[in-house]
Design a protein around this motif. Sequence first.
Motif, mmCIF file in Angstrom:
data_model
loop_
_atom_site.group_PDB
_atom_site.id
_atom_site.type_symbol
_atom_site.label_atom_id
_atom_site.label_comp_id
_atom_site.label_asym_id
_atom_site.label_seq_id
_atom_site.Cartn_x
_atom_site.Cartn_y
_atom_site.Cartn_z
ATOM 1 N N ALA A 80 -64.687 97.580 72.836
ATOM 2 C CA ALA A 80 -63.487 98.065 73.522
ATOM 3 C C ALA A 80 -62.304 98.215 72.580
ATOM 4 C CB ALA A 80 -63.128 97.117 74.666
ATOM 5 N N THR A 81 -62.382 97.614 71.393
ATOM 6 C CA THR A 81 -61.263 97.716 70.447
ATOM 7 C C THR A 81 -61.464 98.846 69.436
ATOM 8 O OG1 THR A 81 -62.244 96.163 68.852
ATOM 9 C CG2 THR A 81 -60.913 95.231 70.649
ATOM 10 N N ALA A 82 -62.593 99.553 69.513
ATOM 11 C CA ALA A 82 -62.840 100.689 68.618
ATOM 12 C C ALA A 82 -62.368 101.955 69.313
ATOM 13 C CB ALA A 82 -64.325 100.777 68.278
ATOM 14 N N PRO A 83 -61.209 102.522 68.923
ATOM 15 C CA PRO A 83 -60.618 103.629 69.690
ATOM 16 C C PRO A 83 -61.428 104.928 69.590
ATOM 17 C CG PRO A 83 -59.012 102.590 68.229
ATOM 18 C CD PRO A 83 -60.359 102.134 67.792
ATOM 19 N N LYS A 84 -61.669 105.524 70.748
ATOM 20 C CA LYS A 84 -62.434 106.768 70.835
ATOM 21 C C LYS A 84 -61.696 107.759 71.719
ATOM 22 C CE LYS A 84 -66.512 103.782 71.002
ATOM 23 N NZ LYS A 84 -65.731 102.520 71.163
ATOM 24 N N CYS A 85 -61.935 109.019 71.474
ATOM 25 C CA CYS A 85 -61.443 110.042 72.388
ATOM 26 C C CYS A 85 -62.559 111.042 72.618
ATOM 27 C CB CYS A 85 -60.180 110.730 71.862
ATOM 28 S SG CYS A 85 -60.449 111.911 70.528
ATOM 29 N N GLY A 86 -62.389 111.857 73.642
ATOM 30 C CA GLY A 86 -63.407 112.850 73.957
ATOM 31 C C GLY A 86 -62.838 113.891 74.899
ATOM 32 N N GLN A 87 -63.674 114.841 75.238
ATOM 33 C CA GLN A 87 -63.342 115.872 76.219
ATOM 34 C C GLN A 87 -64.224 115.613 77.424
ATOM 35 O OE1 GLN A 87 -61.252 118.432 76.593
ATOM 36 N NE2 GLN A 87 -62.255 119.646 78.176
ATOM 37 N N HIS A 88 -63.599 115.178 78.548
ATOM 38 C CA HIS A 88 -64.332 114.761 79.753
ATOM 39 C C HIS A 88 -65.204 113.554 79.419
ATOM 40 C CE1 HIS A 88 -66.942 115.916 83.479
ATOM 41 N NE2 HIS A 88 -66.143 114.889 83.703
ATOM 42 N N VAL A 89 -64.553 112.450 79.070
ATOM 43 C CA VAL A 89 -65.278 111.277 78.562
ATOM 44 C C VAL A 89 -66.162 110.648 79.627
ATOM 45 C CG1 VAL A 89 -63.495 110.814 76.852
ATOM 46 C CG2 VAL A 89 -63.380 109.668 79.073
ATOM 47 N N LYS A 90 -65.819 110.823 80.899
ATOM 48 C CA LYS A 90 -66.645 110.216 81.952
ATOM 49 C C LYS A 90 -68.085 110.715 81.885
ATOM 50 C CE LYS A 90 -65.210 111.055 86.178
ATOM 51 N NZ LYS A 90 -66.178 111.956 86.849
ATOM 52 N N TYR A 91 -68.246 111.996 81.571
ATOM 53 C CA TYR A 91 -69.599 112.550 81.443
ATOM 54 C C TYR A 91 -70.345 111.881 80.292
ATOM 55 C CZ TYR A 91 -73.341 115.811 80.311
ATOM 56 O OH TYR A 91 -74.575 116.361 80.020
ATOM 57 N N ASP A 92 -69.702 111.756 79.129
ATOM 58 C CA ASP A 92 -70.371 111.138 77.982
ATOM 59 C C ASP A 92 -70.708 109.673 78.265
ATOM 60 O OD1 ASP A 92 -70.307 113.444 76.373
ATOM 61 O OD2 ASP A 92 -68.255 113.033 75.757
ATOM 62 N N GLN A 93 -69.825 108.973 78.986
ATOM 63 C CA GLN A 93 -70.120 107.585 79.336
ATOM 64 C C GLN A 93 -71.345 107.503 80.251
ATOM 65 O OE1 GLN A 93 -65.856 106.835 80.464
ATOM 66 N NE2 GLN A 93 -66.248 104.863 79.503
ATOM 67 N N HIS A 94 -71.461 108.453 81.181
ATOM 68 C CA HIS A 94 -72.654 108.492 82.029
ATOM 69 C C HIS A 94 -73.914 108.692 81.184
ATOM 70 C CE1 HIS A 94 -71.553 108.257 86.232
ATOM 71 N NE2 HIS A 94 -70.604 109.166 86.108
ATOM 72 N N VAL A 95 -73.850 109.638 80.269
ATOM 73 C CA VAL A 95 -75.032 109.953 79.454
ATOM 74 C C VAL A 95 -75.453 108.730 78.641
ATOM 75 C CG1 VAL A 95 -75.907 111.383 77.579
ATOM 76 C CG2 VAL A 95 -74.477 112.404 79.364
#
Length: 921
Positions: free
Chosen positions: A407-422
């Motif tokens: 949780a301390t490793a900062p990440k960004c994405g485009q529509h991150v909810k989808y990537d978290q599901h995958v």
Amino acid sequence: MTDRDPDAPLLVLVDGSSYLYRAFHAMPDLRAVPGDPSSPPTGAIRGMINMLQALQKDYPSQHMAVVFDASGPTFREALYPSYKAHRAPMPDDLRAQIAPIHEVIGLLGLPVLVVPQVEADDVIGTLARTAADQGWRVIISSGDKDLSQLVDSRITIIDTMSGKVRDVAGVEAEFGVPPRLMVDYQTLVGDAIDNVPGVDKVGPKTAAKWLQTYGSLDGVVAHAHEIKGVAGENLRRALDWLPLGRQLLTIRTDCDLAGHVPGLPALDALRKREPDTAALQHFYQRYGFRSLARALGEATGPQAANGAASEAPAGETPAVPALRYTTVLDWPTFDAWLERLRAAPLVAFDTETTSLDAMAARLVGLSWSVAPGEAAYVPLAHDYPGAPAQLPLQAVLERLRPWLEDATAPKCGQHVKYDQHVLANHGITARGYVHDTLLQSYVLEVHKPHNLESLAERHLGRRGLGYEDLCGKGAAQIPFAQVALERATPYACEDAEMCLAVHQVLWPRLQAEPGLQRIYELEMAVSDVLLRMERHGVLIDADALRRQSQALGERIVALEAEAHALAGQPFNLGSPKQIAEIFFGKLGLPVIKKTATGAPSTDEEVLEKLAEDYPLPARILEHRSLSKLKSTYTDKLPAMVNPATGRVHTHYGQAVAVTGRLASNDPNLQNIPIRTPEGRRIREAFIAPPGWCIASADYSQIELRIMAHLSEDAALLRAFAEGQDVHRATAAEVFGLAPEQVSPEQRRYAKVINFGLIYGMSPYGLAKALGIDATAARNYIERYFERFAGVRAYMERTREQAKARGYVETVFGRRLVLPEINSPNGPRRAAAERAAINAPMQGTAADLIKMSMVAVQQAIDQGARRTRMILQVHDELVFEVPPEEIDWVRSEVPRLMAAVATLRVPLVAEVGVGANWEQAH
């Protein structure tokens, strides 16, 4: 189109004056600086460019001219001073765009003609006749029917906006007379737009009939004494006027265009030139047409494309960095990148998968970017002949797991909810997502597209590879796993690298506006809650739904039989044409309204009106309602149960509604109808696990409470502060009664008024809703505003603020952009004004329910409780609750929901508990 010689040269003439107005009214209120109503208007300019580009694509020709009306009088005003006297003045926003429109057309290489004292129609007529007489084919692009008199075997009119073609046959089919009689036809009918009278009470059908009977206007005049009735009398009264009327309406084909079209009758002056690309680039940038500038740059080579990006305003489209993309196929390369991921201050991370269905998608590859222009792609499951060996998927995920789950490793994405599901599908709980460019765009520019391709075009001046560029379209589309790595790598790397670049543009803008930053942080927190809700899913009783489906099917069949009996014959209940034939042809039911083509309408509104007095429309309405329930829910939901979880998993779209409301889809669980017993029965199939309960918590009269807060109306504030029945209190004010004297019917009226005003209901709409006449409805509204003056003041204040700023805001700072608020188009502007009043209430309600979702989920987590949030529907949260936590849910959830914000009126949430969703209400 009829041609004597299809190989003859083609001249395309554009009715620029017609294009002007159509572009102006068809386009939204665009501005050179988006969202700034004080910057120059650009909608008509952009519309003209679009229309001319489409025309040239569809009708390529070396010879073309765009013809505009000149300012000032023409010979027609000298003949008839009242000519065009009733025309409204040109809107200021359109007048401001005339000069730049002329400029850009010239830059596109098209001749522009504006001939003083000669109308555009006459210029077009002269050029068309000149070309046709020389054997040329002529296409006139216009929506003006007056030009139909020019049509012959060589001259055709096309309307690019409607797709209508007016050749010789087309004119006769449309007007009932051939083109050679169109002047006669127009003289009889008149031209209200140009204030040229015809024969009083003579319309298109009568005019066509007379001309078919007598052969010409001269023939009609010669037989005027024979024509009977009022039309005949009016014709005889108009005989002295008709010659002048005909002269005014005849398009001239012999104008002196010397000095404007040098060399006539030769047409060399109308030859198109090469576009001035450098000047066009400058023009497009000046007026904010980034995509046009980009497309022009791509068409003219990389130098121009890079130039367009570098000349854009500072901070908006940063220069494209040198790209360094890597395909990771071995462990040393992977490990080196992993070290960079761990050390990076922010990593843009993306997945390539097998499906758009987040719950079913499996990994094909992973990409990431840690610096501008730099990214890597780790292919994991590419499978095609000759594909290189790839690192094993599970081993890669295990090496990445500590970083992905940190949780301390900062990440960004485009529509991150989808990537978290995958990733969750592969057993990884991804944490540390601190930014989502989809949500950044949604908060900053809610009215624009939020997909990465659009964001890159708008903010980076870049156009990336499209999925269909790699995989193809339709039935021929291949899965991403079959895309060769030399093509897959730039695509996947680009997704991550452009995401990081977009974030670097949007995040400073959010930081500069604390209100929007707070909303963005709320959206990020909500995304995490939604991920958990979507993964958990909803338990349904599939057997109960199947039984409901069977019962609905039997009722649908019975309704069809009843409808056939009432009609006296079988017919298709889904066919508007057959329904109309039975209603109005056979049964003689009254025609409530007509379609655009003049046929009697059978739409939903008509059916509902007729159903008040006739049984057949009522049966058809019920048949439609039950058929939709069956197909959308009772048939579909059991088939959507995930075999791995035994549950239905909806997807919540955050970046959809401009008001901030969530959208549910695949399946949509927010629109289950609850006004009918059959609709409510569907919610009975949403159940809890054995021994558990369903709890439903929703805000009470939330939008009215927000109205009271925003308007600060003393009477509304008092009603809510004292816990009164607000609809009864409203009725007491409107009808001048004590609250205890208000009848149920008066309370119902007040409820309709309360909610109707929130949604901008007009007196006509209120009259329709209450079944009263418009005068009574108008009186009710006036009485309401007399008693609740603060509400009227709020509405007026909000409209003015919206016009000045181009947007409104929720209580918590969410910005709701209204692109049409200053539109010259009356209906569009009125709709935007209604939205300006309603959007702060809907948007604030959306903010509140999202704040509640976050607060309740935090309380559940802090207490390590087993209660699960499973649904969000408008102002309602639905939970699965174990028996030992029912009391906690009853007491704490409404308290938490009421405490998320302090308004001028108390927030009230209510909780119900039951064995299923319906019982919990």
